[in-house]
Design a protein around this motif. Structure first.
Motif, PDB file in Angstrom:
ATOM      1  N   ARG A 118      -4.174  -0.541  -4.637  1.00 42.58           N
ATOM      2  CA  ARG A 118      -4.386  -0.026  -3.276  1.00 42.58           C
ATOM      3  C   ARG A 118      -5.511  -0.774  -2.575  1.00 42.58           C
ATOM      4  O   ARG A 118      -5.415  -1.096  -1.395  1.00 42.58           O
ATOM      5  CB  ARG A 118      -4.681   1.474  -3.324  1.00 42.58           C
ATOM      6  CG  ARG A 118      -3.443   2.316  -3.540  1.00 42.58           C
ATOM      7  CD  ARG A 118      -3.732   3.782  -3.336  1.00 42.58           C
ATOM      8  NE  ARG A 118      -4.582   4.342  -4.353  1.00 42.58           N
ATOM      9  CZ  ARG A 118      -4.162   4.880  -5.491  1.00 42.58           C
ATOM     10  NH1 ARG A 118      -2.866   4.932  -5.747  1.00 42.58           N
ATOM     11  NH2 ARG A 118      -5.006   5.380  -6.360  1.00 42.58           N
ATOM     12  N   TRP A 120       0.829  -1.198   0.000  1.00 43.67           N
ATOM     13  CA  TRP A 120       0.000   0.000   0.000  1.00 43.67           C
ATOM     14  C   TRP A 120       0.868   1.254   0.000  1.00 43.67           C
ATOM     15  O   TRP A 120       0.602   2.208  -0.717  1.00 43.67           O
ATOM     16  CB  TRP A 120      -0.923  -0.012   1.222  1.00 43.67           C
ATOM     17  CG  TRP A 120      -1.739   1.224   1.341  1.00 43.67           C
ATOM     18  CD1 TRP A 120      -2.842   1.551   0.610  1.00 43.67           C
ATOM     19  CD2 TRP A 120      -1.514   2.309   2.231  1.00 43.67           C
ATOM     20  NE1 TRP A 120      -3.312   2.774   1.004  1.00 43.67           N
ATOM     21  CE2 TRP A 120      -2.523   3.261   1.996  1.00 43.67           C
ATOM     22  CE3 TRP A 120      -0.565   2.560   3.213  1.00 43.67           C
ATOM     23  CZ2 TRP A 120      -2.601   4.449   2.708  1.00 43.67           C
ATOM     24  CZ3 TRP A 120      -0.652   3.739   3.924  1.00 43.67           C
ATOM     25  CH2 TRP A 120      -1.655   4.661   3.664  1.00 43.67           C
ATOM     26  N   ARG A 154       0.997   4.275  -2.861  1.00 45.07           N
ATOM     27  CA  ARG A 154       0.258   5.405  -2.312  1.00 45.07           C
ATOM     28  C   ARG A 154       0.589   6.677  -3.093  1.00 45.07           C
ATOM     29  O   ARG A 154       1.739   7.041  -3.252  1.00 45.07           O
ATOM     30  CB  ARG A 154       0.622   5.585  -0.846  1.00 45.07           C
ATOM     31  CG  ARG A 154      -0.146   6.657  -0.151  1.00 45.07           C
ATOM     32  CD  ARG A 154       0.261   6.755   1.273  1.00 45.07           C
ATOM     33  NE  ARG A 154       1.700   7.044   1.345  1.00 45.07           N
ATOM     34  CZ  ARG A 154       2.364   7.192   2.464  1.00 45.07           C
ATOM     35  NH1 ARG A 154       1.744   7.043   3.599  1.00 45.07           N
ATOM     36  NH2 ARG A 154       3.649   7.453   2.462  1.00 45.07           N
TER      37      ARG A 154
END
Length: 130
Positions: free
Chosen positions: A96, A76, A80
């Motif tokens: 994500r 993640w 990001r």
């Protein structure tokens, strides 16, 4: 190769698919291992009156589930704020999403493992075992 291309290359191909789906499977597999292993050993452990294997199995399974969650969290953080203009719309959002769900699945599995291991600490697990 730019940093963006290097990040994206982690999620392409067969290894990228395994990287994205692994946290979804690692946590539940650790939980299943813990449940099967502790039930399988319960009669033997009660015969020997040594409960260290229960605690070792709980610690090992909890470590594996936590590692799966950490792996998903790292994925993640990797994507990001990134966009992939050369890829189909929604690719970054899908990655994500898979990472966040992987974190949740591993967290739920970790909670389940700890809740299964708690009675071995608080109660006598050998009551009623022949």
């Amino acid at each position: 190769m730019t940093e963006r291309q290097a990040r994206w290359s982690r999620f392409t191909g067969k290894s990228g698919a395994i990287r994205l789906w692994a946290p979804w499977l690692i946590g539940p597999a650790a939980w299943a291992f813990h449940q099967v292993f502790t039930y399988w050993l319960s009669s033997w452990m009660c015969t020997t009156e040594s409960l260290w294997m229960f605690h070792a199995a709980t610690a090992a399974a909890a470590t594996v589930a936590a590692a799966g969650g950490a792996f998903a969290w790292h994925q993640w953080r990797t994507v990001r704020g990134m966009t992939f203009p050369d890829r189909p719309e929604g690719t970054a959002s899908r990655i994500r999403f898979q990472a966040v769900v992987g974190i949740g699945v591993c967290a739920a599995s970790l909670i389940g493992i700890l809740l299964e291991g708690l009675p071995n600490v608080v109660l006598d697990p050998c009551v009623g075992v022949p």
